[in-house]
Design a protein around this motif. Structure first.
Motif, PDB file in Angstrom:
ATOM      1  N   GLU A   2       0.033   6.503  46.143  1.00  0.00           N
ATOM      2  CA  GLU A   2      -0.108   6.977  45.016  1.00  0.00           C
ATOM      3  C   GLU A   2      -0.582   5.464  44.989  1.00  0.00           C
ATOM      4  OE1 GLU A   2      -2.627   9.601  45.740  1.00  0.00           O
ATOM      5  OE2 GLU A   2      -1.408  10.128  47.693  1.00  0.00           O
ATOM      6  N   ILE A   5      -3.717   3.369  46.248  1.00  0.00           N
ATOM      7  CA  ILE A   5      -4.263   4.216  46.105  1.00  0.00           C
ATOM      8  C   ILE A   5      -5.227   4.702  45.041  1.00  0.00           C
ATOM      9  CG2 ILE A   5      -6.176   6.059  47.255  1.00  0.00           C
ATOM     10  CD1 ILE A   5      -3.208   6.427  48.813  1.00  0.00           C
ATOM     11  N   ASP A   6      -4.643   4.574  43.623  1.00  0.00           N
ATOM     12  CA  ASP A   6      -5.473   4.914  42.297  1.00  0.00           C
ATOM     13  C   ASP A   6      -5.549   3.902  41.752  1.00  0.00           C
ATOM     14  OD1 ASP A   6      -5.684   8.141  43.807  1.00  0.00           O
ATOM     15  OD2 ASP A   6      -4.022   8.565  42.922  1.00  0.00           O
ATOM     16  N   ILE A  15     -12.497   1.564  48.714  1.00  0.00           N
ATOM     17  CA  ILE A  15     -12.795   3.339  49.059  1.00  0.00           C
ATOM     18  C   ILE A  15     -14.746   3.631  47.897  1.00  0.00           C
ATOM     19  CG2 ILE A  15     -11.906   5.090  48.063  1.00  0.00           C
ATOM     20  CD1 ILE A  15      -9.637   4.403  49.210  1.00  0.00           C
ATOM     21  N   ARG A  22      -9.866   7.167  52.495  1.00  0.00           N
ATOM     22  CA  ARG A  22      -8.367   7.279  51.817  1.00  0.00           C
ATOM     23  C   ARG A  22      -7.464   7.766  52.852  1.00  0.00           C
ATOM     24  NH1 ARG A  22      -7.411   8.645  46.008  1.00  0.00           N
ATOM     25  NH2 ARG A  22      -4.947   9.947  46.945  1.00  0.00           N
TER      26      ARG A  22
END
Length: 71
Positions: A2, A5-6, A15, A22
């Motif tokens: 996470e 990704i974030d 993205i 994702r």
């Protein structure tokens, strides 16, 4: 995973641009190097690894790759 990704621009930007989504992120370092597993379905697929942690993980991964190539 996470964190990458974030919070990591190298993943957030593709993205946001629609180049990947994702669902293309399939695991973390532990998934990548787990014995007896692979996320690749054919030899022409490419695995990309993004370290979202400390530099020590880069060193560990480089050492793993060198050992695998030399084996």
């Amino acid at each position: 995973m996470e964190t990458v990704i974030d919070r990591i621009g190298e993943i957030m930007q593709p993205i946001a641009a629609g180049a990947i989504d994702r669902s293309h992120i399939r695991g973390d370092l532990y998934d990548l190097v787990a014995a007896g597993t692979t996320s690749r379905q054919s030899d022409d697929q490419i695995t990309v690894f993004k370290n979202g942690g400390g530099a020590h993980l880069d060193l560990m991964m480089a050492s793993y790759v060198v050992d695998a190539v030399n084996a």
